[in-house]
Design a protein around this motif. Structure first.
Motif, PDB file in Angstrom:
ATOM      1  N   PRO A   1     -10.070 -47.776  -6.035  1.00 39.00           N
ATOM      2  CA  PRO A   1      -8.837 -47.709  -6.825  1.00 39.00           C
ATOM      3  C   PRO A   1      -8.820 -48.800  -7.898  1.00 39.00           C
ATOM      4  O   PRO A   1      -9.393 -49.880  -7.715  1.00 39.00           O
ATOM      5  N   MET A   2      -8.166 -48.495  -9.006  1.00 36.82           N
ATOM      6  CA  MET A   2      -8.148 -49.417 -10.143  1.00 36.82           C
ATOM      7  C   MET A   2      -6.723 -49.738 -10.569  1.00 36.82           C
ATOM      8  O   MET A   2      -5.825 -48.920 -10.404  1.00 36.82           O
ATOM      9  N   ARG A   3      -6.560 -50.916 -11.150  1.00 38.16           N
ATOM     10  CA  ARG A   3      -5.279 -51.321 -11.718  1.00 38.16           C
ATOM     11  C   ARG A   3      -5.214 -50.869 -13.180  1.00 38.16           C
ATOM     12  O   ARG A   3      -6.224 -50.627 -13.808  1.00 38.16           O
ATOM     13  N   ALA A   4      -4.000 -50.779 -13.708  1.00 32.66           N
ATOM     14  CA  ALA A   4      -3.791 -50.279 -15.070  1.00 32.66           C
ATOM     15  C   ALA A   4      -4.596 -51.072 -16.096  1.00 32.66           C
ATOM     16  O   ALA A   4      -5.184 -50.495 -17.012  1.00 32.66           O
ATOM     17  N   LYS A   5      -4.641 -52.403 -15.964  1.00 31.59           N
ATOM     18  CA  LYS A   5      -5.360 -53.197 -16.971  1.00 31.59           C
ATOM     19  C   LYS A   5      -6.861 -52.910 -16.933  1.00 31.59           C
ATOM     20  O   LYS A   5      -7.521 -52.921 -17.964  1.00 31.59           O
ATOM     21  N   HIS A   6      -7.411 -52.609 -15.751  1.00 30.37           N
ATOM     22  CA  HIS A   6      -8.839 -52.274 -15.661  1.00 30.37           C
ATOM     23  C   HIS A   6      -9.106 -50.863 -16.187  1.00 30.37           C
ATOM     24  O   HIS A   6     -10.145 -50.610 -16.797  1.00 30.37           O
ATOM     25  N   ILE A   7      -8.155 -49.974 -15.955  1.00 32.70           N
ATOM     26  CA  ILE A   7      -8.292 -48.618 -16.500  1.00 32.70           C
ATOM     27  C   ILE A   7      -8.239 -48.683 -18.026  1.00 32.70           C
ATOM     28  O   ILE A   7      -9.019 -48.027 -18.711  1.00 32.70           O
ATOM     29  N   ALA A   8      -7.323 -49.508 -18.552  1.00 36.55           N
ATOM     30  CA  ALA A   8      -7.217 -49.672 -20.007  1.00 36.55           C
ATOM     31  C   ALA A   8      -8.545 -50.160 -20.584  1.00 36.55           C
ATOM     32  O   ALA A   8      -9.024 -49.642 -21.594  1.00 36.55           O
ATOM     33  N   ALA A   9      -9.150 -51.131 -19.917  1.00 37.10           N
ATOM     34  CA  ALA A   9     -10.446 -51.640 -20.384  1.00 37.10           C
ATOM     35  C   ALA A   9     -11.512 -50.544 -20.315  1.00 37.10           C
ATOM     36  O   ALA A   9     -12.322 -50.391 -21.234  1.00 37.10           O
ATOM     37  N   GLY A  10     -11.495 -49.760 -19.240  1.00 35.02           N
ATOM     38  CA  GLY A  10     -12.459 -48.672 -19.088  1.00 35.02           C
ATOM     39  C   GLY A  10     -12.296 -47.582 -20.138  1.00 35.02           C
ATOM     40  O   GLY A  10     -13.262 -46.898 -20.488  1.00 35.02           O
ATOM     41  N   LEU A  11     -11.073 -47.436 -20.647  1.00 36.23           N
ATOM     42  CA  LEU A  11     -10.808 -46.440 -21.686  1.00 36.23           C
ATOM     43  C   LEU A  11     -11.003 -47.008 -23.090  1.00 36.23           C
ATOM     44  O   LEU A  11     -10.839 -46.296 -24.069  1.00 36.23           O
TER      45      LEU A  11
ATOM     46  N   LEU B   1      -0.052 -43.215 -15.862  1.00 38.91           N
ATOM     47  CA  LEU B   1      -0.570 -43.216 -14.487  1.00 38.91           C
ATOM     48  C   LEU B   1       0.519 -42.776 -13.501  1.00 38.91           C
ATOM     49  O   LEU B   1       0.261 -41.988 -12.586  1.00 38.91           O
ATOM     50  N   LYS B   2       1.725 -43.282 -13.694  1.00 45.45           N
ATOM     51  CA  LYS B   2       2.837 -42.897 -12.810  1.00 45.45           C
ATOM     52  C   LYS B   2       3.129 -41.404 -12.958  1.00 45.45           C
ATOM     53  O   LYS B   2       3.383 -40.713 -11.975  1.00 45.45           O
ATOM     54  N   ARG B   3       3.085 -40.895 -14.193  1.00 50.07           N
ATOM     55  CA  ARG B   3       3.334 -39.467 -14.427  1.00 50.07           C
ATOM     56  C   ARG B   3       2.259 -38.628 -13.738  1.00 50.07           C
ATOM     57  O   ARG B   3       2.554 -37.616 -13.106  1.00 50.07           O
ATOM     58  N   LEU B   4       1.001 -39.049 -13.853  1.00 50.46           N
ATOM     59  CA  LEU B   4      -0.085 -38.314 -13.194  1.00 50.46           C
ATOM     60  C   LEU B   4       0.077 -38.356 -11.675  1.00 50.46           C
ATOM     61  O   LEU B   4      -0.233 -37.386 -10.982  1.00 50.46           O
ATOM     62  N   THR B   5       0.568 -39.485 -11.167  1.00 50.30           N
ATOM     63  CA  THR B   5       0.799 -39.607  -9.725  1.00 50.30           C
ATOM     64  C   THR B   5       1.933 -38.686  -9.292  1.00 50.30           C
ATOM     65  O   THR B   5       1.811 -37.963  -8.297  1.00 50.30           O
ATOM     66  N   GLU B   6       3.027 -38.688 -10.041  1.00 48.42           N
ATOM     67  CA  GLU B   6       4.167 -37.821  -9.711  1.00 48.42           C
ATOM     68  C   GLU B   6       3.786 -36.350  -9.730  1.00 48.42           C
ATOM     69  O   GLU B   6       4.332 -35.558  -8.970  1.00 48.42           O
ATOM     70  N   ARG B   7       2.858 -35.999 -10.585  1.00 42.49           N
ATOM     71  CA  ARG B   7       2.461 -34.604 -10.731  1.00 42.49           C
ATOM     72  C   ARG B   7       1.212 -34.274  -9.909  1.00 42.49           C
ATOM     73  O   ARG B   7       0.582 -33.237 -10.093  1.00 42.49           O
ATOM     74  N   CYS B   8       0.809 -35.190  -9.010  1.00 47.18           N
ATOM     75  CA  CYS B   8      -0.244 -34.972  -8.009  1.00 47.18           C
ATOM     76  C   CYS B   8      -1.671 -34.846  -8.582  1.00 47.18           C
ATOM     77  O   CYS B   8      -2.543 -34.283  -7.927  1.00 47.18           O
ATOM     78  N   TRP B   9      -1.931 -35.366  -9.758  1.00 48.68           N
ATOM     79  CA  TRP B   9      -3.294 -35.345 -10.296  1.00 48.68           C
ATOM     80  C   TRP B   9      -4.097 -36.523  -9.760  1.00 48.68           C
ATOM     81  O   TRP B   9      -5.317 -36.434  -9.615  1.00 48.68           O
ATOM     82  N   ILE B  10      -3.421 -37.658  -9.501  1.00 49.49           N
ATOM     83  CA  ILE B  10      -4.071 -38.845  -8.950  1.00 49.49           C
ATOM     84  C   ILE B  10      -3.174 -39.407  -7.853  1.00 49.49           C
ATOM     85  O   ILE B  10      -2.064 -38.906  -7.644  1.00 49.49           O
ATOM     86  N   THR B  11      -3.657 -40.434  -7.167  1.00 54.16           N
ATOM     87  CA  THR B  11      -2.847 -41.067  -6.125  1.00 54.16           C
ATOM     88  C   THR B  11      -2.644 -42.531  -6.467  1.00 54.16           C
ATOM     89  O   THR B  11      -3.416 -43.124  -7.219  1.00 54.16           O
ATOM     90  N   GLU B  12      -1.594 -43.105  -5.897  1.00 54.02           N
ATOM     91  CA  GLU B  12      -1.382 -44.547  -5.979  1.00 54.02           C
ATOM     92  C   GLU B  12      -1.583 -45.067  -4.565  1.00 54.02           C
ATOM     93  O   GLU B  12      -0.718 -44.930  -3.707  1.00 54.02           O
ATOM     94  N   ASP B  13      -2.771 -45.628  -4.330  1.00 54.09           N
ATOM     95  CA  ASP B  13      -3.162 -46.036  -2.983  1.00 54.09           C
ATOM     96  C   ASP B  13      -2.429 -47.274  -2.489  1.00 54.09           C
ATOM     97  O   ASP B  13      -2.358 -47.525  -1.298  1.00 54.09           O
ATOM     98  N   GLY B  14      -1.923 -48.057  -3.376  1.00 55.63           N
ATOM     99  CA  GLY B  14      -1.141 -49.246  -3.060  1.00 55.63           C
ATOM    100  C   GLY B  14      -0.358 -49.566  -4.311  1.00 55.63           C
ATOM    101  O   GLY B  14      -0.566 -48.932  -5.349  1.00 55.63           O
ATOM    102  N   PRO B  15       0.516 -50.555  -4.275  1.00 59.57           N
ATOM    103  CA  PRO B  15       1.274 -50.883  -5.480  1.00 59.57           C
ATOM    104  C   PRO B  15       0.338 -51.190  -6.647  1.00 59.57           C
ATOM    105  O   PRO B  15      -0.427 -52.155  -6.604  1.00 59.57           O
ATOM    106  N   GLY B  16       0.365 -50.346  -7.650  1.00 59.79           N
ATOM    107  CA  GLY B  16      -0.441 -50.565  -8.844  1.00 59.79           C
ATOM    108  C   GLY B  16      -1.910 -50.222  -8.730  1.00 59.79           C
ATOM    109  O   GLY B  16      -2.680 -50.496  -9.650  1.00 59.79           O
ATOM    110  N   LEU B  17      -2.338 -49.589  -7.625  1.00 62.66           N
ATOM    111  CA  LEU B  17      -3.748 -49.210  -7.442  1.00 62.66           C
ATOM    112  C   LEU B  17      -3.868 -47.692  -7.523  1.00 62.66           C
ATOM    113  O   LEU B  17      -3.398 -46.981  -6.645  1.00 62.66           O
ATOM    114  N   PHE B  18      -4.510 -47.215  -8.568  1.00 63.79           N
ATOM    115  CA  PHE B  18      -4.594 -45.780  -8.830  1.00 63.79           C
ATOM    116  C   PHE B  18      -6.002 -45.264  -8.557  1.00 63.79           C
ATOM    117  O   PHE B  18      -6.983 -45.955  -8.813  1.00 63.79           O
TER     118      PHE B  18
END
Length: 190
Positions: free
Chosen positions: A120-130, A146-163
Motif C-alpha cells: 500500500p502507498m501513501r498519497a505523496k508517494h503515489i504523486a511521486a510515482g505519477l 484516491l478517496k473517490r476511487l475507494t468509495e467506488r470500490c476500485w481500490i482499497t484503503e488498507d489503513g489511514p492514508g494507505l491505498f
C-alpha cells in the motif's frame, strides 16, 4: 570636522538601518509571493478539475439512452437518482463487467500504479510515482481522487492514508468490508 572614528560609526549605523529596511521589504515581498503562489495553486487545481469534468461530460450516455448506465443509474446512497451536479458521474462504481478503460485517464493511471505496487502507498508517494510535483495542493487533489476511487470500490484503503489495489481478491473469495454484498472486487475482472 568630525573625527574618522565618528564618521565610521555614522556609516555603520546608516548601513545597519538600510539593512533593516531592506529586510523588512523582503519579508513583505515574501509574504506577498506566498499569497500569490497559494492563489495560483488553487487556480491550477480548479482548472484541472473543471477540465476533467468537462472533458468527460459527453462520453457517457444519459439514462434511458441505451448502453452504459447514466449517472442516475450509477449513483448510490442518499443522493441516488440525482447524479452529479454537472450531469455526469466521473468515476462509476465498480462492478463486474466494468473495465478500467471506463475511468478518466487520471484515475486509470492511479489504479494502474497501485496495481503494480508491492505494498500500500501513501498519497505523496503515489504523486511521486505519477510524476506530480510534491506541492501540498497536488497531493491533496490526488488524495480526493484516491478517496473517490475507494468509495467506488476500485481500490482499497488498507489503513489511514494507505491505498492499494488488493491482489488477494481473485480466487480467494475475500470481499473488503466497504464493498456491497455480492460485489466482485476490481482486480477479479482483469
Amino acid at each position: 570636522m568630525a573625527s574618522w572614528l565618528e564618521e565610521i560609526e555614522w556609516r555603520e549605523r546608516a548601513a545597519r538601518e538600510r539593512i533593516a529596511e531592506i529586510e523588512a521589504e523582503l519579508a513583505a515581498l515574501h509574504d506577498e509571493l506566498v499569497g500569490h503562489q497559494r492563489r495560483l495553486s488553487r487556480l491550477e487545481v480548479t482548472r484541472e478539475t473543471m477540465t476533467e469534468i468537462f472533458s468527460t461530460a459527453g462520453e457517457r450516455p444519459g439514462p434511458g439512452a441505451g448502453g452504459a448506465p447514466g449517472p442516475a443509474e450509477d449513483a448510490e446512497g442518499p443522493d441516488a437518482g440525482r447524479g452529479s451536479p454537472v450531469g455526469v458521474l466521473l468515476v462509476p462504481r465498480w462492478r463486474e463487467g466494468r473495465a478500467l478503460s471506463e475511468l478518466p485517464q487520471s484515475y486509470r493511471d492511479i489504479v494502474e500504479l497501485l496495481t503494480d505496487a508491492v505494498r500500500p502507498m501513501r498519497a505523496k508517494h503515489i504523486a511521486a510515482g505519477l510524476g506530480l510535483p510534491p506541492d501540498a495542493s497536488k497531493v491533496e487533489g490526488l488524495r480526493s481522487k484516491l478517496k473517490r476511487l475507494t468509495e467506488r470500490c476500485w481500490i482499497t484503503e488498507d489503513g489511514p492514508g494507505l491505498f492499494a489495489c488488493d491482489r488477494s481478491w481473485p480466487g480467494r473469495g475475500r470481499t473488503p468490508a466497504h464493498m456491497p454484498a455480492g460485489a466482485v472486487p476490481p482486480s477479479a475482472g482483469r
